[in-house]
Motif scaffolding. Structure first.
Motif, PDB file in Angstrom:
ATOM      1  N   GLY A 192     -17.044  29.501  -0.796  1.00 12.44           N
ATOM      2  CA  GLY A 192     -18.207  30.209  -0.256  1.00 12.44           C
ATOM      3  C   GLY A 192     -19.266  29.252   0.270  1.00 12.44           C
ATOM      4  N   LEU A 193     -19.552  28.183  -0.488  1.00  6.98           N
ATOM      5  CA  LEU A 193     -20.531  27.200  -0.026  1.00  6.98           C
ATOM      6  C   LEU A 193     -20.065  26.511   1.247  1.00  6.98           C
ATOM      7  CD1 LEU A 193     -21.720  25.493  -3.343  1.00  6.98           C
ATOM      8  CD2 LEU A 193     -23.022  27.019  -1.855  1.00  6.98           C
ATOM      9  N   THR A 194     -18.782  26.188   1.309  1.00  9.50           N
ATOM     10  CA  THR A 194     -18.249  25.534   2.506  1.00  9.50           C
ATOM     11  C   THR A 194     -18.355  26.451   3.716  1.00  9.50           C
ATOM     12  OG1 THR A 194     -16.698  24.296   1.114  1.00  9.50           O
ATOM     13  CG2 THR A 194     -16.250  24.377   3.479  1.00  9.50           C
ATOM     14  N   ALA A 195     -17.988  27.713   3.533  1.00 10.48           N
ATOM     15  CA  ALA A 195     -18.071  28.664   4.639  1.00 10.48           C
ATOM     16  C   ALA A 195     -19.507  28.859   5.093  1.00 10.48           C
ATOM     17  CB  ALA A 195     -17.455  30.004   4.227  1.00 10.48           C
ATOM     18  N   ALA A 196     -20.431  28.964   4.138  1.00 16.90           N
ATOM     19  CA  ALA A 196     -21.839  29.131   4.493  1.00 16.90           C
ATOM     20  C   ALA A 196     -22.367  27.898   5.227  1.00 16.90           C
ATOM     21  CB  ALA A 196     -22.664  29.396   3.240  1.00 16.90           C
ATOM     22  N   GLY A 197     -21.947  26.711   4.768  1.00 21.20           N
ATOM     23  CA  GLY A 197     -22.384  25.495   5.437  1.00 21.20           C
ATOM     24  C   GLY A 197     -21.879  25.405   6.862  1.00 21.20           C
ATOM     25  N   LEU A 198     -20.619  25.784   7.075  1.00 21.84           N
ATOM     26  CA  LEU A 198     -20.072  25.765   8.426  1.00 21.84           C
ATOM     27  C   LEU A 198     -20.728  26.814   9.311  1.00 21.84           C
ATOM     28  CD1 LEU A 198     -16.281  25.314   7.572  1.00 21.84           C
ATOM     29  CD2 LEU A 198     -17.844  23.588   8.492  1.00 21.84           C
ATOM     30  N   ALA A 199     -21.001  27.991   8.739  1.00 18.84           N
ATOM     31  CA  ALA A 199     -21.604  29.066   9.526  1.00 18.84           C
ATOM     32  C   ALA A 199     -23.028  28.720   9.953  1.00 18.84           C
ATOM     33  CB  ALA A 199     -21.598  30.365   8.731  1.00 18.84           C
ATOM     34  N   THR A 200     -23.780  28.030   9.076  1.00 18.68           N
ATOM     35  CA  THR A 200     -25.157  27.659   9.401  1.00 18.68           C
ATOM     36  C   THR A 200     -25.253  26.296  10.080  1.00 18.68           C
ATOM     37  OG1 THR A 200     -25.416  26.699   7.182  1.00 18.68           O
ATOM     38  CG2 THR A 200     -26.062  29.015   7.487  1.00 18.68           C
ATOM     39  N   LYS A 201     -24.100  25.654  10.299  1.00 18.66           N
ATOM     40  CA  LYS A 201     -24.021  24.336  10.932  1.00 18.66           C
ATOM     41  C   LYS A 201     -24.689  23.246  10.107  1.00 18.66           C
ATOM     42  CE  LYS A 201     -23.661  26.151  15.636  1.00 18.66           C
ATOM     43  NZ  LYS A 201     -24.191  26.110  17.024  1.00 18.66           N
ATOM     44  N   ARG A 202     -24.884  23.507   8.808  1.00 18.21           N
ATOM     45  CA  ARG A 202     -25.344  22.452   7.915  1.00 18.21           C
ATOM     46  C   ARG A 202     -24.190  21.533   7.525  1.00 18.21           C
ATOM     47  NH1 ARG A 202     -30.488  21.712   8.269  1.00 18.21           N
ATOM     48  NH2 ARG A 202     -30.197  20.375   6.444  1.00 18.21           N
ATOM     49  N   GLY A 226     -14.712  29.150  -9.835  1.00 23.42           N
ATOM     50  CA  GLY A 226     -15.160  27.879  -9.288  1.00 23.42           C
ATOM     51  C   GLY A 226     -14.653  27.661  -7.876  1.00 23.42           C
ATOM     52  N   ALA A 227     -13.361  28.003  -7.657  1.00 25.10           N
ATOM     53  CA  ALA A 227     -12.802  27.866  -6.313  1.00 25.10           C
ATOM     54  C   ALA A 227     -13.517  28.769  -5.318  1.00 25.10           C
ATOM     55  CB  ALA A 227     -11.309  28.173  -6.346  1.00 25.10           C
ATOM     56  N   VAL A 228     -13.865  29.980  -5.746  1.00 27.52           N
ATOM     57  CA  VAL A 228     -14.566  30.921  -4.859  1.00 27.52           C
ATOM     58  C   VAL A 228     -15.942  30.379  -4.485  1.00 27.52           C
ATOM     59  CG1 VAL A 228     -15.639  33.196  -4.762  1.00 27.52           C
ATOM     60  CG2 VAL A 228     -13.322  32.947  -5.665  1.00 27.52           C
ATOM     61  N   VAL A 229     -16.653  29.792  -5.468  1.00 24.46           N
ATOM     62  CA  VAL A 229     -17.973  29.237  -5.187  1.00 24.46           C
ATOM     63  C   VAL A 229     -17.880  28.102  -4.179  1.00 24.46           C
ATOM     64  CG1 VAL A 229     -19.912  27.957  -6.176  1.00 24.46           C
ATOM     65  CG2 VAL A 229     -18.965  29.921  -7.398  1.00 24.46           C
ATOM     66  N   VAL A 230     -16.903  27.215  -4.371  1.00 28.07           N
ATOM     67  CA  VAL A 230     -16.738  26.087  -3.454  1.00 28.07           C
ATOM     68  C   VAL A 230     -16.411  26.569  -2.044  1.00 28.07           C
ATOM     69  CG1 VAL A 230     -15.320  24.067  -2.927  1.00 28.07           C
ATOM     70  CG2 VAL A 230     -16.098  24.469  -5.268  1.00 28.07           C
ATOM     71  N   VAL A 256      -8.433  30.767 -16.723  1.00 27.23           N
ATOM     72  CA  VAL A 256      -7.963  30.960 -15.347  1.00 27.23           C
ATOM     73  C   VAL A 256      -9.050  31.627 -14.505  1.00 27.23           C
ATOM     74  CG1 VAL A 256      -6.254  32.131 -13.910  1.00 27.23           C
ATOM     75  CG2 VAL A 256      -5.548  31.046 -16.042  1.00 27.23           C
ATOM     76  N   GLY A 257      -9.761  32.577 -15.096  1.00 29.50           N
ATOM     77  CA  GLY A 257     -10.841  33.238 -14.368  1.00 29.50           C
ATOM     78  C   GLY A 257     -11.928  32.268 -13.948  1.00 29.50           C
TER      79      GLY A 257
END
Length: 795
Positions: free
Chosen positions: A325-335, A319-323, A313-314
């Protein structure tokens, strides 16, 4: 003792110099020494072949993968030659020792049949040169698959090859990130400063839809594509190795008793894994993301009993946190942009339009499924690289682009080589996934306790050999590192590969990789290819078939992975005969193309001289035409050479060299070259119009009408090859009106305006505003003249 023979007298007692007993012993020793020497030679040859094969697999990913159809799709033929040489070397150990070692599974037979059917379908290609060049790439991929099944002897060697593959994906991803952060912004700024220069370098004509498409891709998007031509192709290459790393990480967590530190190896593997994941995210390939999701579900399901519930479960939460986080970073940097998800339905609609057009190619105009069964294309296909020209005949008016493959691996193989090739593909993939994903009786039984030969630790030499692909690409890709900024790319790929291999090695050393991980990786690639296509792109296809071959090798406890031996030289000899025949055919079909391309290169160099040497350039083009009757580039280049020479003499109408321009353009579209190239027919019409404008004052009315008729004929041919092109229809309306074919002019103008309305969602495909207005104004005039008389409409 009764029945015992008396001892034989020694040669010495008979007057000889040596005894018979020691002589037999020495003969036996000599025989043993020769056999041992033969075995050593065979093993060294096998290792050399396997090392070269690993380097070839790595090298193929380091230069552009998508075939350039405008240049005959021949960039990968040198790599094909290298594969043939390695294949011949792989047979030498069996010929030396008299023992033929191999693995065999239904998947192997299906891959062989698929490769053979695609190769045979090349004879169906209207543009035969492109078809045969791509057919050889398919043959080479089939040979690589079989070599990966035969040459590795242990699970450790197969695992080492998988490690090299993962390091290659990390290197390609590293360059992709550099490209997105440095190269693309520089290119965008350069284009804004001097668009004419960039368009000239890219060989794009200003003011055309090609320029609009280029600007849309360069300025309006920020997807990375690395050494590939398209982001989807890059994603198809990255997703498989990423699944391998994730699967092996789960395996390491479940096996606490193996050598080395679990967490240490995972920490070291994290950077290259994250690198691949970030690059995959920036490709914005939804089909690859879906493939990764499905593969992750497979891995999670197979690992659910291997890990404690709390750890399991951990991992899911992590894995969900990484996904997220990457999505949020991509949206924040407009990538990344929200449209990637919100426009999924639009993307799917485009795919449905592509598939409807692809079915039109397969059925070749048959209005129903029953009639489609009787079409030859349904059974035999159109040949490699020839889908694009056939697709335009069936392209929906509102469809967005001129695609070169159906964006679906099953439609692509069906349209290329017919329904039997589709069945072979389904058999190959179905059987492979069945063998790889089939559960064993005990979930903990695979893999078995690791022996030294199961781990890639003893196969470090193979990883090193694979890394030599970084050097090999210079030779095979014929790269000049000091041209076109290739040196930074080459250095990034090399250092990133080495670093990724070092960081991933501890993870690979701890335990052997289970076969279901390869199955999950293959499933991810297949799901990506369902909507992205690309099974005909060498590097993408190489990733799929290589992972399947290595995965089957891992199942040593099953028939699909068991290494078998035949005490005979006959199999190797038979394969050698077949290989020699294939190689001879390759030489016969390919050497003329290479010679023709070499002459074209010479001609272009002579033209680039200051001042140009037109005479030597013309001689080179003539030799190119004589060497390869299938290469349209020679005739097209010769035509433009004649135009440049005519211009250099003042472009005088009395200089009849201009007539040879039209002759060469016409020969370029005659069989067996490119009769179905709408672009060449359109260029022929444009060139004829330009020449007519310059020499019209010296022509008789009859000669003028003849040239105008040629413009109509060339434009009509182009529009019939691409019936949903609004601009071609508009040009045909204008040309028809010039020769008093007013009914045709009205009909084509109506069709051009109708298509223009349907293309409203795609501004780059619409008519220019001035052309639209002119058609609307002239249509009524043409209609009135049609009532008064004029030539009858064409059927």
């Amino acid at each position: 003792m009764r029945g015992a023979r008396p001892p034989k007298l020694s040669n010495e007692r008979r007057g000889g110099s040596r005894t018979e007993g020691p002589a037999n012993s020495w003969n036996d020793h000599d025989h043993d020494d020769k056999e041992e020497a033969a075995l050593r030679l065979a093993e060294r040859t096998r290792r050399l072949a396997l090392g070269l094969l690993a380097a070839l697999v790595v090298a193929r990913a380091f230069w552009p993968s998508e075939p350039n159809l405008k240049e005959g799709a021949g960039a990968g033929l040198v790599w094909v030659v290298a594969v043939f040489l390695v294949g011949g070397m792989a047979l030498l150990p069996s010929l030396v020792t008299g023992k033929f070692a191999f693995r065999w599974a239904p998947t192997d037979a299906a891959v062989i049949v698929l490769t053979a059917l695609v190769a045979i379908s090349s004879r169906r290609g209207v543009d035969w040169r492109i078809a045969i060049n791509l057919a050889w790439e398919w043959v080479a991929l089939g040979i690589v698959y079989l070599l990966l099944r035969i040459l590795p002897r242990t699970r450790g060697e197969s695992s080492a090859l998988a490690l090299a593959f993962a390091a290659t994906a990390a290197a390609v991803a590293a360059y992709g990130l550099f490209q997105g952060a440095v190269e693309l912004p520089e290119l965008q700024n350069a284009y804004r400063r001097d668009p004419a220069r960039i368009l000239a370098e890219m060989k794009i004509e200003p003011g055309t839809p090609a320029q609009q498409a280029f600007e849309s891709r360069l300025i309006g998007s920020n997807e990375v594509y690395s050494t590939f031509g398209l982001p989807n192709s890059l994603a198809g290459f990255l997703v498989g190795p990423l699944v391998l790393v994730l699967g092996l990480a789960l395996q390491n967590l479940a096996r606490s008793g193996d050598r080395g530190s679990r967490w240490g190896s995972l920490v070291m593997a994290a950077p290259p894994t994250l690198l691949i994941l970030v690059c995959l995210t920036l490709t914005k390939s939804r089909s690859a993301w879906l493939g990764l999701l499905v593969a992750s579900a497979i891995l999670a399901w197979r690992s659910r009993r291997l890990l404690p519930r709390r750890e399991f479960v951990g991992l899911l939460v992590a894995g969900a946190v990484v996904v997220v986080g990457l999505t949020a970073a991509g949206l924040a940097t407009k990538r990344l942009d929200p449209q990637v998800l919100t426009q999924s339905s639009m993307s799917m609609r485009y795919r449905l339009e592509y598939w409807r057009g692809a079915w039109g190619v397969i059925s070749e105009g048959a209005p129903s499924f029953a009639r489609a069964l009787g079409t030859y294309t349904f059974w035999a296909g159109v040949g490699p690289g020839n889908f694009g020209s056939h697709y335009l005949l069936h392209k929906l008016p509102q469809s967005s682009e001129e695609i070169q493959d159906p964006h679906n691996l099953f439609f692509e193989v069906w349209a290329t080589a017919g329904v039997w090739a589709l069945i072979a593909l389904l058999t190959a993939l179905g059987s492979a996934l069945w063998f790889l994903l089939k559960p064993v009786a005990d979930a903990t039984a695979e893999p078995e306790p690791a022996s030294p030969d199961d781990l890639p630790g003893r196969s470090t030499w193979l990883v090193f050999a694979a890394g030599m692909g970084w050097v090999m690409v210079i030779l095979l890709g014929r790269m000049n590192l000091f041209q076109d900024d290739l040196l930074p790319r080459w250095l990034i790929l090399g250092f990133a590969w080495l670093l990724a291999a070092l960081l991933l090695a501890p993870l690979w050393r701890r335990s052997p990789m289970p076969s279901f991980v390869f199955g999950a990786a293959a499933a991810a690639i297949v799901i990506n290819l369902l909507a992205a296509g690309g099974i005909g792109i060498p590097t993408v296809a190489l990733g799929l078939w290589s992972l399947i071959a290595l995965g089957l090798n891992q199942r040593e406890n099953a028939l699909s992975g068991r290494l078998r031996t035949v005490e005979s030289r006959l199999p190797a000899f038979a394969l050698g005969v077949v290989g020699a025949a294939v190689a001879g055919t390759f030489v016969g079909y390919t050497v003329p193309f290479w010679q023709s391309e070499a002459e074209i290169a010479k001609a272009e160099e002579f033209i680039a001289h200051r001042p140009p040497d037109f005479e030597k350039a013309e001689n080179a083009y003539v030799r190119a035409e004589q060497l390869d009757h299938y290469n349209a580039r020679a005739w097209v280049g010769h035509a433009y050479l004649q135009f440049l020479a005519w211009q250099s003499r003042g472009a005088k109408p009395e200089d009849l060299r201009w007539k040879t321009i039209l002759i060469q353009m016409t020969k370029a579209v005659e069989p067996p070259r490119s009769p179905d190239s709408w672009t060449l027919h359109s260029e022929r019409a444009g060139m004829t119009r330009m020449l007519l404008n310059r020499v019209a004052s010296t022509l008789s009315p009859r000669e003028t009408i003849q040239m105008q008729a040629k413009i109509v004929e060339a434009t009509r041919t182009a529009s019939r090859l691409y019936p949903t092109n609004a601009m071609l229809r508009a040009r045909l309306a204008e040309a028809s009106a010039e020769v008093s074919m007013f009914k045709d002019a009205v009909k084509e103008a109506d069709e051009a305006l109708r298509l223009d309305v349907l293309l409203a969602p795609h501004p780059d495909k619409r008519l220019p505003a001035a052309v639209r207005k002119q058609l609307q104004e002239k249509k009524s005039e043409w209609a009135e003249k049609a009532k008064q008389g004029g030539l009858p409409a064409t059927p």
